[in-house]
Design a protein around this motif. Structure first.
Motif, short mmCIF file in Angstrom:
data_model
loop_
_atom_site.label_atom_id
_atom_site.label_comp_id
_atom_site.label_asym_id
_atom_site.label_seq_id
_atom_site.Cartn_x
_atom_site.Cartn_y
_atom_site.Cartn_z
N PHE A 1 15.95 -26.57 31.43
CA PHE A 1 16.28 -25.52 30.49
C PHE A 1 15.59 -24.20 30.82
O PHE A 1 16.16 -23.11 30.62
CB PHE A 1 15.93 -25.95 29.06
CG PHE A 1 16.02 -24.84 28.05
CD1 PHE A 1 17.25 -24.29 27.71
CD2 PHE A 1 14.88 -24.32 27.45
CE1 PHE A 1 17.34 -23.25 26.79
CE2 PHE A 1 14.96 -23.29 26.53
CZ PHE A 1 16.20 -22.75 26.19
N GLU A 2 14.38 -24.25 31.32
CA GLU A 2 13.66 -23.01 31.58
C GLU A 2 14.33 -22.20 32.68
O GLU A 2 14.34 -20.97 32.63
CB GLU A 2 12.19 -23.30 31.94
CG GLU A 2 11.29 -22.09 31.99
CD GLU A 2 11.27 -21.29 30.68
OE1 GLU A 2 11.05 -20.07 30.73
OE2 GLU A 2 11.49 -21.89 29.60
N ARG A 3 14.91 -22.87 33.66
CA ARG A 3 15.65 -22.15 34.71
C ARG A 3 16.93 -21.53 34.13
O ARG A 3 17.30 -20.41 34.48
CB ARG A 3 15.99 -23.09 35.86
CG ARG A 3 14.77 -23.48 36.71
CD ARG A 3 15.16 -24.47 37.82
NE ARG A 3 16.20 -23.93 38.69
CZ ARG A 3 15.97 -23.12 39.74
NH1 ARG A 3 14.73 -22.73 40.02
NH2 ARG A 3 16.96 -22.71 40.49
N VAL A 4 17.56 -22.26 33.22
CA VAL A 4 18.75 -21.72 32.56
C VAL A 4 18.38 -20.50 31.71
O VAL A 4 19.06 -19.46 31.75
CB VAL A 4 19.42 -22.79 31.68
CG1 VAL A 4 20.60 -22.20 30.92
CG2 VAL A 4 19.87 -23.98 32.53
N ARG A 5 17.29 -20.62 30.97
CA ARG A 5 16.86 -19.52 30.11
C ARG A 5 16.51 -18.28 30.94
O ARG A 5 16.82 -17.15 30.56
CB ARG A 5 15.67 -19.94 29.25
CG ARG A 5 15.32 -18.94 28.15
CD ARG A 5 14.22 -19.48 27.27
NE ARG A 5 12.92 -19.39 27.91
CZ ARG A 5 12.08 -18.36 27.79
NH1 ARG A 5 12.42 -17.32 27.02
NH2 ARG A 5 10.91 -18.38 28.39
N HIS A 6 15.86 -18.50 32.07
CA HIS A 6 15.52 -17.37 32.94
C HIS A 6 16.79 -16.67 33.42
O HIS A 6 16.87 -15.43 33.43
CB HIS A 6 14.70 -17.84 34.13
CG HIS A 6 14.50 -16.77 35.17
ND1 HIS A 6 13.64 -15.71 34.99
CD2 HIS A 6 15.08 -16.58 36.39
CE1 HIS A 6 13.68 -14.92 36.05
NE2 HIS A 6 14.55 -15.43 36.91
N ALA A 7 17.77 -17.46 33.79
CA ALA A 7 19.03 -16.87 34.26
C ALA A 7 19.70 -16.06 33.14
O ALA A 7 20.27 -14.99 33.38
CB ALA A 7 19.97 -17.97 34.75
N ILE A 8 19.62 -16.56 31.92
CA ILE A 8 20.26 -15.88 30.79
C ILE A 8 19.54 -14.59 30.43
O ILE A 8 20.18 -13.56 30.17
CB ILE A 8 20.30 -16.82 29.57
CG1 ILE A 8 21.22 -18.02 29.83
CG2 ILE A 8 20.75 -16.08 28.32
CD1 ILE A 8 21.14 -19.08 28.76
N THR A 9 18.22 -14.63 30.41
CA THR A 9 17.45 -13.51 29.85
C THR A 9 17.05 -12.46 30.88
O THR A 9 16.66 -11.36 30.50
CB THR A 9 16.16 -14.04 29.19
OG1 THR A 9 15.37 -14.74 30.18
CG2 THR A 9 16.49 -14.98 28.04
#
Length: 408
Positions: A243-251
């Motif tokens: 999830f943290e990699r996904v969140r980084h991509a989003i933000t």
């Protein structure tokens, strides 16, 4: 200049500017220190003899960065005193009420707690005082307090000015954040505004009912955002995605998602409690709030379940790092780390815990011992001390403090 502005018009029958009821706690004491630092004469009334003695010695009864030095200075100068004598209430022109308002075991708020506390101390209030409610209250409580004073024939002005600080940031946010000020009358609003202009020039005047909802909406909004992030985390993790990699991509450089928080235990004495208060306001029809509660309160259960899938827990010693409800805090109130501990106590061979800040739990062990004895580690509170920790054991790191991702 601020001291002269507050004290110049103080009636002779009052010997102090401010008294804070419940003033040795995490909300009341920083406010008392801040007002004293700006020159006000402040008294703190609290029922805890130990906390009062600690404050009168010039020491903090809990950790709050930036508060120790101004407290010591205020006590030494005589601008701040603490007492368990309720007669203290009668000595100040401004009375700030800071009383905890928890929900009961059935998650129902007690709308009468503050009015009853005020009624029990009614003999100590004096005509001409300004009474400021500072605690988060159920909508309509300010009106009940006003009614209580009227029924007892005590002519005071009443205002609701909700606290807005985060633990660990009180001594900066008290001076930087706008103060919401709500009085029923122009005079009450002006008097409360004058008091809080000791701290900041940014005053936001609203009605008491608007202020009551504003405080609840603020905390519940944060709780819902944390729940969304935790739900996203569980969805990603169940599909083998970090999830943290996904969140980084989003933000990353994307303004419409910059406020998406990371995963982690959303706990403490306010967010859950205030979500339940708002649920009660809607006659338990606040589905979004109830869902947020289920997600956030369910995260320790989710972590335990994932550990149970990955390991034969009955033969495993789990070490929990961080028992406070938030990072770099010593406050364990409503901490979900303890919920995780209770769940794992039924599932794991052993559970051992550590925290460099918490001093009230005698079962905690030194970090080195936990790192040595545990087979699996869980970082439950994102203390600075755990950043970059290097261990050769599996670590559940919801906060990604170690930079290795958040998958379990």
């Amino acid at each position: 200049m601020r001291e002269e502005a507050l004290s110049a018009t103080r009636p002779d029958r009052f010997s102090r500017d401010v008294v804070v009821i419940g003033g040795c706690g995490h909300v009341g004491l920083p406010l008392a220190i801040a007002l004293a630092a700006r020159g006000a004469s402040v008294a703190v009334y609290d029922i805890s003899e130990q906390a009062v003695a600690t404050v009168n010695s010039g020491r903090l009864p809990f950790a709050e960065p930036g508060a120790a030095e101004p407290l010591a200075e205020a006590v030494a100068s005589g601008r701040l005193v603490a007492s368990t004598d309720p007669e203290l209430v009668s000595t100040a022109e401004h009375v700030v009420v800071v009383i905890g308002t928890p929900v009961d075991e059935y998650l129902n708020p007690d709308q009468t707690a503050i009015p009853e506390a005020v009624g029990a101390s009614i003999a100590h209030f004096r005509e001409g005082q300004l009474v400021v409610l500072r605690s988060t209250v159920f909508p309509g409580v300010t009106a009940l307090v006003e009614k209580t004073f009227a029924e007892h024939g005590v002519a005071v002005d009443t205002a609701f000015c909700p606290e807005r600080i985060a633990e660990g940031k009180a001594m900066t946010e008290l001076f930087e954040l706008p103060q919401i000020v709500a009085g029923r009358t122009v005079r009450a609003t002006e008097r409360a505004s004058r008091l809080f202009r000791l701290l900041t020039e940014q005053i936001v005047p609203v009605t008491p009912e608007e202020a009551e909802f504003a405080k609840l909406f603020t905390n519940v909004w944060r709780y819902i955002k944390f729940a969304a992030a935790n739900q996203f985390y569980m969805m990603a993790n169940d599909h083998g995605v970090d999830f943290e990699r996904v969140r980084h991509a989003i933000t990353h450089d994307y303004p419409r998602a910059r406020d998406m928080p990371g995963a982690g235990f959303a706990a403490g004495p306010c967010l859950f409690k205030d979500t339940m208060q708002l649920t009660a306001v809607t006659a338990n029809n606040f589905a979004l709030g109830v869902s947020a509660m289920q997600v956030n309160e369910g995260l320790p259960l989710y972590v335990a379940n994932r550990l149970e899938r990955a390991y034969d827990l009955q033969d495993v010693t789990v070490g929990i790092l961080g028992m406070a409800f938030k990072g770099d805090s010593d406050d364990i109130r409503s901490s979900l780390a303890y919920k995780l501990k209770r769940v794992l106590a039924f599932k794991a061979g052993a559970v051992i815990c550590t925290d460099p800040h918490v001093t009230v739990d005698r079962t905690l062990r030194p970090l080195e011992e936990v790192l040595d004895r545990a087979d699996v580690l869980v970082i439950a509170a994102p203390h600075t001390e755990y950043r970059g920790l290097r261990v050769d054991k599996p670590v559940v790191d919801l906060w990604n403090l170690l930079g290795n991702g958040v998958r379990i």
